[in-house]
Design an enzyme around this catalytic site. Structure first.
Site, short mmCIF file in Angstrom:
data_model
loop_
_atom_site.label_atom_id
_atom_site.label_comp_id
_atom_site.label_asym_id
_atom_site.label_seq_id
_atom_site.Cartn_x
_atom_site.Cartn_y
_atom_site.Cartn_z
CG ASN A 10 -4.30 0.30 0.10
OD1 ASN A 10 -4.47 -0.87 -0.29
ND2 ASN A 10 -3.56 1.18 -0.55
CE LYS A 12 -0.14 0.88 0.71
NZ LYS A 12 1.00 1.77 0.82
CG HIS A 100 -2.04 3.80 -3.87
ND1 HIS A 100 -0.67 3.70 -3.83
CD2 HIS A 100 -2.45 3.94 -2.59
CE1 HIS A 100 -0.29 3.77 -2.56
NE2 HIS A 100 -1.33 3.91 -1.79
CD GLU A 102 2.08 1.57 -2.60
OE1 GLU A 102 1.22 0.67 -2.68
OE2 GLU A 102 2.50 2.04 -1.52
CD GLU A 174 -2.45 7.33 0.13
OE1 GLU A 174 -2.71 6.79 1.20
OE2 GLU A 174 -2.04 6.69 -0.86
N GLY A 180 4.58 4.67 3.67
CA GLY A 180 5.40 3.53 4.07
C GLY A 180 6.78 3.91 4.55
CB SER A 219 3.65 7.42 7.88
OG SER A 219 4.55 6.84 6.95
#
Ligand code: 13P
Length: 260
Positions: A10, A12, A100, A102, A174, A180, A219
């Site tokens: 991904n 992003k 996701h 985010e 996730e 991140g 990560s």
């Protein structure tokens, strides 16, 4: 039948067309040197929408698949700035990431919208990679399984009836606090949630639920990938930062190959 492992990059909101081409070329060159280009499982790249066409041109004839990072729940129409599943298919996508964290956090995507998007992906012939996972506050108060369970429950009414479609679903666990941050979840934490997801899928969908792949994201790096992929209920990974470096991404693909 065994599940095929899956490694998804991904990217992003990173990469212009030139850098996207360089990255995909680096990955394809690396793969071609491995066992005659054969890869053990599936590899999917999810570049930003603006680079999908360029990356698709590079991927033609390769074993690597293309995926979008999001899609609209709508089929077409007056939805400025949105991209629908048919458009993703049109540009060569087979997969699409849905829900996701985010997007759930920044764009208010709740469980029902995520489920609608998943249904839209199936409608348009895409395999949805649906993300679930708890925040740090939710984990700290002992609610990780409850949160993930509710996110899964929201999906079931929206799943298509046919086995072939149901088995095409991918679930990505996730944990939000591991994305991140450089802090991946411990093996015990990952296996616990993956086993819980597997149990939920099998209980609700029977044999179809047993065939659905569950990948881990948060990560994942070359240094921890092998240990994570070795876990019983982990079928692969959804990779963010490390997917932007071809050497790291290739090392992660090699780590999943170790599973067989
Ligand atoms: P990182 O690998 O950078 O933690 O990102 C994970 C992720 O969000 C993939 O979708």
């Amino acid at each position: 039948m065994a599940r095929r492992t899956l490694v998804v990059g991904n990217w992003k909101m990173n990469g212009l067309i030139e850098t996207a081409r360089e990255l995909v070329d680096g990955i394809l060159t690396g793969l071609s040197t491995r066992a005659g280009g054969a890869i053990a499982g599936e590899v999917v790249l999810c570049p930003p929408a603006t680079a999908l066409h360029a990356v698709n041109q590079r991927l033609e004839g390769s074993p690597v698949q293309l995926g979008g990072q999001d899609l609209s729940e709508h089929e077409s129409g007056a939805h400025t700035g949105e991209i629908c599943g048919a458009m993703l298919r049109n540009v060569g996508c087979r997969y699409v990431i849905v829900g996701h964290s985010e997007r759930r956090a920044a764009w208010g995507e709740n469980d029902e919208r995520v489920a609608r998007k998943m249904a839209a992906a199936f409608r348009d012939g895409l395999q949805p990679i649906v993300c679930v996972g708890e925040t740090l506050a939710e984990r700290d108060r002992g609610a990780a399984l409850e949160v993930v369970g509710a996110q899964l429950e929201a999906l079931y009414p929206w799943l298509p009836a046919q086995s072939i479609h149901r088995q095409a679903l991918v679930v990505a666990y996730e944990p939000v606090w591991a994305i991140g941050t450089g802090r991946h979840a411990e093996s015990g934490q990952i296996q616990e949630v993956h086993a819980f997801i597997r149990q939920s899928l099998s209980a609700r969908l029977g044999e179809d639920g047993r065939m659905i792949r569950i990948v881990y994201g948060g990560s994942v790096k070359p240094s921890n990938a092998e240990a994570i992929f070795a876990l019983e209920d982990v079928d692969g990974g959804l990779i963010g930062g490390a997917a932007l470096d071809s050497a790291d991404f290739l090392a992660i693909i090699d780590a999943v190959s170790e599973k067989f």
